[in-house]
Scaffold this motif. Structure first.
Motif, PDB file in Angstrom:
ATOM      1  N   GLU A   1       0.813  -1.220   0.000  1.00 30.10           N
ATOM      2  CA  GLU A   1       0.000   0.000   0.000  1.00 30.10           C
ATOM      3  C   GLU A   1       0.849   1.274   0.000  1.00 30.10           C
ATOM      4  O   GLU A   1       0.306   2.374   0.097  1.00 30.10           O
ATOM      5  CB  GLU A   1      -0.944  -0.010   1.213  1.00 30.10           C
ATOM      6  CG  GLU A   1      -1.970  -1.132   1.168  1.00 30.10           C
ATOM      7  CD  GLU A   1      -2.917  -1.126   2.356  1.00 30.10           C
ATOM      8  OE1 GLU A   1      -2.785  -0.219   3.209  1.00 30.10           O
ATOM      9  OE2 GLU A   1      -3.774  -2.018   2.432  1.00 30.10           O
ATOM     10  N   ILE A   2       2.168   1.113  -0.132  1.00 27.38           N
ATOM     11  CA  ILE A   2       3.043   2.287  -0.114  1.00 27.38           C
ATOM     12  C   ILE A   2       2.719   3.231  -1.266  1.00 27.38           C
ATOM     13  O   ILE A   2       2.889   4.451  -1.157  1.00 27.38           O
ATOM     14  CB  ILE A   2       4.528   1.862  -0.156  1.00 27.38           C
ATOM     15  CG1 ILE A   2       4.919   1.209   1.174  1.00 27.38           C
ATOM     16  CG2 ILE A   2       5.442   3.054  -0.437  1.00 27.38           C
ATOM     17  CD1 ILE A   2       6.340   0.681   1.209  1.00 27.38           C
ATOM     18  N   ALA A   3       2.214   2.687  -2.368  1.00 30.42           N
ATOM     19  CA  ALA A   3       1.900   3.537  -3.526  1.00 30.42           C
ATOM     20  C   ALA A   3       0.952   4.667  -3.143  1.00 30.42           C
ATOM     21  O   ALA A   3       1.046   5.773  -3.691  1.00 30.42           O
ATOM     22  CB  ALA A   3       1.301   2.695  -4.647  1.00 30.42           C
ATOM     23  N   LEU A   4       0.033   4.418  -2.206  1.00 33.51           N
ATOM     24  CA  LEU A   4      -0.894   5.470  -1.783  1.00 33.51           C
ATOM     25  C   LEU A   4      -0.135   6.628  -1.138  1.00 33.51           C
ATOM     26  O   LEU A   4      -0.455   7.803  -1.369  1.00 33.51           O
ATOM     27  CB  LEU A   4      -1.920   4.908  -0.798  1.00 33.51           C
ATOM     28  CG  LEU A   4      -2.921   3.902  -1.363  1.00 33.51           C
ATOM     29  CD1 LEU A   4      -3.797   3.343  -0.248  1.00 33.51           C
ATOM     30  CD2 LEU A   4      -3.788   4.552  -2.438  1.00 33.51           C
ATOM     31  N   THR A   5       0.866   6.316  -0.317  1.00 31.71           N
ATOM     32  CA  THR A   5       1.647   7.369   0.324  1.00 31.71           C
ATOM     33  C   THR A   5       2.516   8.094  -0.690  1.00 31.71           C
ATOM     34  O   THR A   5       2.664   9.323  -0.640  1.00 31.71           O
ATOM     35  CB  THR A   5       2.510   6.770   1.452  1.00 31.71           C
ATOM     36  OG1 THR A   5       1.652   6.139   2.412  1.00 31.71           O
ATOM     37  CG2 THR A   5       3.327   7.841   2.156  1.00 31.71           C
TER      38      THR A   5
ATOM     39  N   VAL B   1      12.428   7.678  -6.220  1.00 31.56           N
ATOM     40  CA  VAL B   1      11.651   7.642  -4.982  1.00 31.56           C
ATOM     41  C   VAL B   1      12.369   6.722  -4.009  1.00 31.56           C
ATOM     42  O   VAL B   1      12.771   5.608  -4.362  1.00 31.56           O
ATOM     43  CB  VAL B   1      10.223   7.116  -5.233  1.00 31.56           C
ATOM     44  CG1 VAL B   1       9.454   6.983  -3.923  1.00 31.56           C
ATOM     45  CG2 VAL B   1       9.482   8.025  -6.205  1.00 31.56           C
ATOM     46  N   ARG B   2      12.555   7.198  -2.771  1.00 31.97           N
ATOM     47  CA  ARG B   2      13.219   6.376  -1.759  1.00 31.97           C
ATOM     48  C   ARG B   2      12.188   5.821  -0.775  1.00 31.97           C
ATOM     49  O   ARG B   2      11.316   6.539  -0.307  1.00 31.97           O
ATOM     50  CB  ARG B   2      14.255   7.195  -0.975  1.00 31.97           C
ATOM     51  CG  ARG B   2      15.364   7.760  -1.837  1.00 31.97           C
ATOM     52  CD  ARG B   2      16.423   8.434  -0.959  1.00 31.97           C
ATOM     53  NE  ARG B   2      17.415   9.144  -1.763  1.00 31.97           N
ATOM     54  CZ  ARG B   2      18.468   9.774  -1.264  1.00 31.97           C
ATOM     55  NH1 ARG B   2      18.655   9.807   0.051  1.00 31.97           N
ATOM     56  NH2 ARG B   2      19.318  10.395  -2.066  1.00 31.97           N
ATOM     57  N   GLU B   3      12.347   4.547  -0.469  1.00 27.00           N
ATOM     58  CA  GLU B   3      11.547   3.919   0.578  1.00 27.00           C
ATOM     59  C   GLU B   3      12.517   3.348   1.603  1.00 27.00           C
ATOM     60  O   GLU B   3      13.255   2.398   1.312  1.00 27.00           O
ATOM     61  CB  GLU B   3      10.670   2.796   0.007  1.00 27.00           C
ATOM     62  CG  GLU B   3       9.631   3.273  -1.000  1.00 27.00           C
ATOM     63  CD  GLU B   3       8.814   2.133  -1.592  1.00 27.00           C
ATOM     64  OE1 GLU B   3       9.060   0.970  -1.187  1.00 27.00           O
ATOM     65  OE2 GLU B   3       7.964   2.401  -2.456  1.00 27.00           O
ATOM     66  N   VAL B   4      12.544   3.932   2.789  1.00 30.43           N
ATOM     67  CA  VAL B   4      13.454   3.492   3.842  1.00 30.43           C
ATOM     68  C   VAL B   4      12.670   2.567   4.771  1.00 30.43           C
ATOM     69  O   VAL B   4      11.719   2.997   5.433  1.00 30.43           O
ATOM     70  CB  VAL B   4      14.026   4.684   4.630  1.00 30.43           C
ATOM     71  CG1 VAL B   4      15.020   4.194   5.676  1.00 30.43           C
ATOM     72  CG2 VAL B   4      14.691   5.685   3.682  1.00 30.43           C
TER      73      VAL B   4
ATOM     74  N   LEU C   1       4.109  -2.243   9.897  1.00 30.86           N
ATOM     75  CA  LEU C   1       5.348  -1.899   9.200  1.00 30.86           C
ATOM     76  C   LEU C   1       5.431  -0.386   8.991  1.00 30.86           C
ATOM     77  O   LEU C   1       4.442   0.257   8.657  1.00 30.86           O
ATOM     78  CB  LEU C   1       5.415  -2.609   7.848  1.00 30.86           C
ATOM     79  CG  LEU C   1       5.631  -4.125   7.894  1.00 30.86           C
ATOM     80  CD1 LEU C   1       5.417  -4.723   6.513  1.00 30.86           C
ATOM     81  CD2 LEU C   1       7.020  -4.464   8.418  1.00 30.86           C
ATOM     82  N   GLU C   2       6.616   0.159   9.180  1.00 27.82           N
ATOM     83  CA  GLU C   2       6.834   1.595   8.987  1.00 27.82           C
ATOM     84  C   GLU C   2       7.877   1.804   7.896  1.00 27.82           C
ATOM     85  O   GLU C   2       8.938   1.182   7.899  1.00 27.82           O
ATOM     86  CB  GLU C   2       7.290   2.258  10.291  1.00 27.82           C
ATOM     87  CG  GLU C   2       6.237   2.225  11.382  1.00 27.82           C
ATOM     88  CD  GLU C   2       6.679   2.995  12.618  1.00 27.82           C
ATOM     89  OE1 GLU C   2       7.880   3.299  12.733  1.00 27.82           O
ATOM     90  OE2 GLU C   2       5.819   3.295  13.457  1.00 27.82           O
ATOM     91  N   THR C   3       7.548   2.688   6.971  1.00 27.52           N
ATOM     92  CA  THR C   3       8.431   2.982   5.833  1.00 27.52           C
ATOM     93  C   THR C   3       8.472   4.489   5.619  1.00 27.52           C
ATOM     94  O   THR C   3       7.426   5.133   5.512  1.00 27.52           O
ATOM     95  CB  THR C   3       7.906   2.303   4.548  1.00 27.52           C
ATOM     96  OG1 THR C   3       7.707   0.908   4.785  1.00 27.52           O
ATOM     97  CG2 THR C   3       8.887   2.497   3.399  1.00 27.52           C
ATOM     98  N   ARG C   4       9.669   5.042   5.572  1.00 23.32           N
ATOM     99  CA  ARG C   4       9.821   6.457   5.243  1.00 23.32           C
ATOM    100  C   ARG C   4       9.826   6.608   3.722  1.00 23.32           C
ATOM    101  O   ARG C   4      10.587   5.946   3.027  1.00 23.32           O
ATOM    102  CB  ARG C   4      11.126   7.032   5.805  1.00 23.32           C
ATOM    103  CG  ARG C   4      11.242   7.001   7.307  1.00 23.32           C
ATOM    104  CD  ARG C   4      12.592   7.575   7.733  1.00 23.32           C
ATOM    105  NE  ARG C   4      12.668   9.006   7.438  1.00 23.32           N
ATOM    106  CZ  ARG C   4      13.787   9.634   7.097  1.00 23.32           C
ATOM    107  NH1 ARG C   4      14.935   8.976   6.960  1.00 23.32           N
ATOM    108  NH2 ARG C   4      13.772  10.941   6.864  1.00 23.32           N
ATOM    109  N   VAL C   5       8.960   7.464   3.200  1.00 20.61           N
ATOM    110  CA  VAL C   5       8.921   7.768   1.767  1.00 20.61           C
ATOM    111  C   VAL C   5       9.567   9.132   1.562  1.00 20.61           C
ATOM    112  O   VAL C   5       9.167  10.120   2.189  1.00 20.61           O
ATOM    113  CB  VAL C   5       7.475   7.770   1.243  1.00 20.61           C
ATOM    114  CG1 VAL C   5       7.429   8.238  -0.209  1.00 20.61           C
ATOM    115  CG2 VAL C   5       6.857   6.376   1.367  1.00 20.61           C
ATOM    116  N   LEU C   6      10.580   9.177   0.703  1.00 23.15           N
ATOM    117  CA  LEU C   6      11.350  10.399   0.468  1.00 23.15           C
ATOM    118  C   LEU C   6      11.443  10.682  -1.026  1.00 23.15           C
ATOM    119  O   LEU C   6      11.796   9.801  -1.810  1.00 23.15           O
ATOM    120  CB  LEU C   6      12.763  10.262   1.043  1.00 23.15           C
ATOM    121  CG  LEU C   6      12.885  10.095   2.561  1.00 23.15           C
ATOM    122  CD1 LEU C   6      14.196   9.436   2.923  1.00 23.15           C
ATOM    123  CD2 LEU C   6      12.785  11.462   3.231  1.00 23.15           C
TER     124      LEU C   6
END
Length: 252
Positions: free
Chosen positions: A201-205, A224-227, A240-245
């Motif tokens: 679901e990261i695409a939404l963010t 696009v960075r996903e940490v 799960l936690e992911t930083r989007v940069l």
């Protein structure tokens, strides 16, 4: 001409194919008629060709590519059918993923993403890369992660790197922090958002962050960075936690 041959119309009815389809398969070299009248160009087929014709029709209904069907007819079809099955399975998974995202949007509306501007330091890294398509991003990313962890370990110091422009084919990279790494992740100002939930679901963010760029008139810079901040092996997907940069190209 043998009296046993069937004209194309009768053969088409026997095989539940259209005359147009039979002509197309002949033009492709997939299912050639047994005899073609040299004066009229009319096609005739042997009754025992019906099995191959029915196989072609059935496999086309299952969306098996014509190239794979040709291998099946040549008795080299096991691997080709497995590959076709794998592609169908990947497509089903992609559609299920799309349905889950659509259900979330229907239930919650379009997401409101909290975006902040952060200053990131440059970091030395080692990277792994894999070719990908829009339907194989997850598999390509997983392959990169597995290769890095096997050689270097490092969760939660992994960063996925994805192009802003999703072409038909592109490269997925994953970086792991390493003081001796040969590559550098540049620093600078980034639009940042924290995604909490499944990776799928990261695409939404990401879309929310890009919408922020549009709202504020900034120019985004890739990748696009996903940490990834958690170990997915021990963390429930919903936690799960992911930083989007995404880099601000027009801010220095």
């Amino acid at each position: 001409m043998s009296n046993d041959l069937l004209p194309i119309g009768r053969f088409a009815r026997l095989c539940r194919l259209s005359v147009k389809q039979l002509r197309h398969y002949d033009d492709l070299g997939l299912l050639a008629p047994a005899w073609v009248d040299p004066s009229s160009g009319y096609r005739y087929y042997r009754p025992d060709q019906a099995r191959d014709a029915l196989m072609v029709g059935m496999l086309r209904e299952l969306d098996v590519p014509l190239a794979a069907i040709a291998q099946v007819l040549a008795d080299r079809g096991t691997d080709a059918l497995r590959e076709a099955r794998d592609r169908l399975e990947a497509d089903v998974a992609r559609r299920r993923h799309a349905l889950r995202l659509l259900d979330r949007v229907l239930d919650e509306g379009l997401p409101e993403t909290a975006v902040s501007v952060v200053e990131e330091s440059a970091r030395r890294v080692r990277t792994a890369s894999e070719p990908a398509t829009p339907t194989t991003i997850a598999a390509a990313t997983g392959a990169c992660v597995a290769r890095l962890l096997e050689n270097f370990g490092g969760i939660p110091k992994l960063t996925g790197l994805f192009p802003l422009d999703m072409a038909d084919e592109f490269e997925v990279r994953v970086a792991i922090e390493s003081e001796a790494g040969p590559d550098v992740l540049p620093g600078g100002p980034f639009a940042h958002a924290l995604h909490v939930g499944p990776y799928e679901e990261i695409a939404l963010t990401v879309h929310g962050v890009l919408a922020w760029f549009g709202d504020h008139g900034h120019a985004p810079g890739g990748p696009v960075r996903e940490v990834y901040l958690n170990d997915p092996g021990s963390t429930p997907p919903e936690h799960l936690e992911t930083r989007v940069l995404i880099r601000l190209e027009d801010v220095r």
